[in-house]
Design an enzyme around this catalytic site. Structure first.
Site, PDB file in Angstrom:
ATOM      1  N   ARG A 105      15.979 -32.773 -67.240  1.00  0.00           N
ATOM      2  CA  ARG A 105      14.983 -31.946 -66.570  1.00  0.00           C
ATOM      3  C   ARG A 105      15.227 -30.471 -66.877  1.00  0.00           C
ATOM      4  O   ARG A 105      14.294 -29.720 -67.146  1.00  0.00           O
ATOM      5  CB  ARG A 105      15.136 -32.206 -65.075  1.00  0.00           C
ATOM      6  CG  ARG A 105      14.095 -31.705 -64.157  1.00  0.00           C
ATOM      7  CD  ARG A 105      14.563 -32.102 -62.759  1.00  0.00           C
ATOM      8  NE  ARG A 105      13.921 -31.344 -61.715  1.00  0.00           N
ATOM      9  CZ  ARG A 105      12.862 -31.779 -61.033  1.00  0.00           C
ATOM     10  NH1 ARG A 105      12.371 -32.952 -61.313  1.00  0.00           N
ATOM     11  NH2 ARG A 105      12.332 -31.058 -60.085  1.00  0.00           N
ATOM     12  N   ASP A 165      -0.900 -35.106 -55.739  1.00  0.00           N
ATOM     13  CA  ASP A 165      -0.212 -36.101 -54.905  1.00  0.00           C
ATOM     14  C   ASP A 165      -1.061 -36.384 -53.659  1.00  0.00           C
ATOM     15  O   ASP A 165      -1.306 -37.543 -53.297  1.00  0.00           O
ATOM     16  CB  ASP A 165       1.162 -35.598 -54.462  1.00  0.00           C
ATOM     17  CG  ASP A 165       1.976 -34.936 -55.568  1.00  0.00           C
ATOM     18  OD1 ASP A 165       1.503 -33.947 -56.159  1.00  0.00           O
ATOM     19  OD2 ASP A 165       3.076 -35.393 -55.837  1.00  0.00           O
ATOM     20  N   ARG A 168      -4.290 -38.292 -54.435  1.00  0.00           N
ATOM     21  CA  ARG A 168      -4.039 -39.734 -54.643  1.00  0.00           C
ATOM     22  C   ARG A 168      -3.746 -40.409 -53.306  1.00  0.00           C
ATOM     23  O   ARG A 168      -4.192 -41.519 -53.033  1.00  0.00           O
ATOM     24  CB  ARG A 168      -2.869 -39.939 -55.606  1.00  0.00           C
ATOM     25  CG  ARG A 168      -3.201 -39.665 -57.064  1.00  0.00           C
ATOM     26  CD  ARG A 168      -2.036 -39.932 -57.980  1.00  0.00           C
ATOM     27  NE  ARG A 168      -2.437 -39.844 -59.393  1.00  0.00           N
ATOM     28  CZ  ARG A 168      -1.655 -39.356 -60.366  1.00  0.00           C
ATOM     29  NH1 ARG A 168      -0.441 -38.920 -60.063  1.00  0.00           N
ATOM     30  NH2 ARG A 168      -2.076 -39.295 -61.611  1.00  0.00           N
ATOM     31  N   HIS A 192       6.523 -31.592 -55.949  1.00  0.00           N
ATOM     32  CA  HIS A 192       5.543 -32.457 -56.606  1.00  0.00           C
ATOM     33  C   HIS A 192       6.262 -33.631 -57.269  1.00  0.00           C
ATOM     34  O   HIS A 192       7.346 -33.472 -57.816  1.00  0.00           O
ATOM     35  CB  HIS A 192       4.783 -31.654 -57.657  1.00  0.00           C
ATOM     36  CG  HIS A 192       4.047 -32.505 -58.632  1.00  0.00           C
ATOM     37  ND1 HIS A 192       2.991 -33.292 -58.292  1.00  0.00           N
ATOM     38  CD2 HIS A 192       4.253 -32.719 -59.950  1.00  0.00           C
ATOM     39  CE1 HIS A 192       2.556 -33.940 -59.346  1.00  0.00           C
ATOM     40  NE2 HIS A 192       3.299 -33.613 -60.369  1.00  0.00           N
TER      41      HIS A 192
END
Ligand SMILES: NC(=O)c1ccc[n+]([C@@H]2O[C@H](COP(=O)([O-])OP(=O)(O)OC[C@H]3O[C@@H](n4cnc5c(N)ncnc54)[C@H](O)[C@@H]3O)[C@@H](O)[C@H]2O)c1
Ligand SMILES: O=C1N[C@](c2ccsc2)(c2cccc(Nc3ccc(F)cc3)n2)CC(O)=C1Sc1ccccc1Cl
Length: 325
Positions: A105, A165, A168, A192
């Site tokens: 990451r 998010d 959805r 997120h």
């Protein structure tokens, strides 16, 4: 006399300043979905496209221009030169490099930080009063990076955060309840993606809180297993990636909604990234308008929800500490 002179009697010089110009940097799947949503929903009539790929950005511009007869007097410009973005009320950044197989990451963050180092100063040179909106991932950290690079006040640097998010989440609630998503109210906050936090205490239909009807809703001891709705928010992201290789339409629509709130000075509430404390950019319900974030809604949170937010902030701070600006 030329045809045009025979046709028109000039009264005054035309201007290209529509007062609602939006620049989108990155004409990939997300960027073009956002552009298409904004143009077809009448969010703006003035779009500038910027990308490193000269051919791609010109191709997208031409293809959109050819659809002008189906839009509302849209002005669509494009270039690899940021001068095309001059005078933008909002600059949406969807540019970025994708995570490589096995890439950490932090490595991805550093590569996308290096991309932002090229983009942000150029955007502000041509639109010093703009609102910056970040969608590139990891969006929470890259919103922090953008804020650092821009020198702007936090309220003018907005990440798409948990907007997708939450969208959805509302869709999946609507499927379970048989009620339109627009009438299913609920927020996912914090970081997120995989570690987002659903605020179950706030989920309501017409003001009727589901937590008043089922005190265990969203918890491990909930016999109706409502927590699976949030689990599916994460699973569905991976499902879409597996099926089509990327995601675009929902995030594009969510970016268009945020842009509309800003351009119309709506003072409407949206889940969005904002600098909360110190250097943590996490998503909370924000009141959005012309000058960006006006208020953050003080949601009552459980100890567990607060603990999850603090854990996200700590992880992000560790990653952010390793970034070379
Ligand atoms: N925040 C969210 O909810 C969310 C959801 C989906 C995708 N995303 C993120 O959005 C980003 C874009 O995704 P995508 O599918 O559109 O990717 P993509 O690869 O299709 O598009 C990226 C575009 O950025 C351009 N680009 C790269 N470097 C650039 C630079 N220095 N300057 C200008 N343009 C540059 C590329 O040419 C490409 O056109 C990714 O980081 C992705 O993870 C975020
Ligand atoms: O719908 C997506 N698609 C993406 C995607 C789009 C093109 S390639 C991957 C996705 C899908 C699945 C996982 C994932 N993880 C990720 C984490 C950090 C990054 F820097 C980049 C990507 N990203 C990018 C993204 O942020 C989303 S939303 C999303 C992702 C994971 C969990 C919940 C949600 Cl709501």
């Amino acid at each position: 006399m030329e045809t045009l002179s025979k046709l028109l009697q000039p009264i005054q010089k035309k201007t290209d300043d529509t007062g609602n110009k939006v620049t989108v940097v990155g004409v990939g799947q997300v960027g073009m979905a956002a552009v298409f949503a904004m143009l077809t929903q009448g969010v703006t009539s003035n779009i500038a496209l910027v990308d490193v790929s000269a051919e791609k950005v010109k191709g997208e511009m031409l293809d959109l221009q050819h659809g002008s007869a189906f839009m509302r007097n849209a002005k669509i410009s494009a270039s690899t030169d940021y001068a095309v973005s001059a005078g933008s009320k909002i600059c949406i950044v969807t540019a970025g490099v994708r995570q490589r197989e096995g890439e950490t990451r932090l490595d991805l963050v550093q590569r996308n930080t290096d991309v932002l180092k090229m983009i942000i100063p150029q955007l502000l040179k041509h639109s010093p009063d703009t609102i910056l909106m970040i969608a590139s991932n990891p969006v929470d950290i890259l919103t922090f990076v953008t804020w650092k690079l821009s020198g702007l006040p936090k309220q003018r640097v907005i990440g798409s955060g948990t907007n997708l998010d939450s969208a959805r989440f509302r869709y999946l609630l609507s499927e379970r309840l048989g009620i339109a998503p627009t009438s299913c109210h609920g927020y996912i906050i914090g970081e997120h993606g995989d570690t987002s936090v659903p605020v179950w205490s706030g989920v309501n239909i017409a003001g009727v809180r589901l937590s008043d009807l089922n005190k265990d809703i969203g918890s491990a001891c909930d016999t109706e297993n409502w927590k699976v709705v949030h689990e599916k928010v994460v699973q569905s992201a991976y499902e879409v990636i597996k099926l089509k290789g990327y995601t675009s339409w929902a995030i594009g629509l969510s970016l268009a909604q945020l842009a509309r709130a800003i351009l119309t000075n709506a003072h409407s509430v949206h889940p969005g990234e904002h600098g909360i404390e110190d250097e943590a950019f996490l998503s909370l319900p924000c009141v959005l308008g012309t000058c960006g974030v006006y208020d953050i809604v003080r949601q009552p949170l459980t100890d567990n929800e607060l603990q999850q937010l603090r854990k996200s902030a700590k992880v992000m701070a560790q990653v952010q500490a390793g970034i070379k600006f």
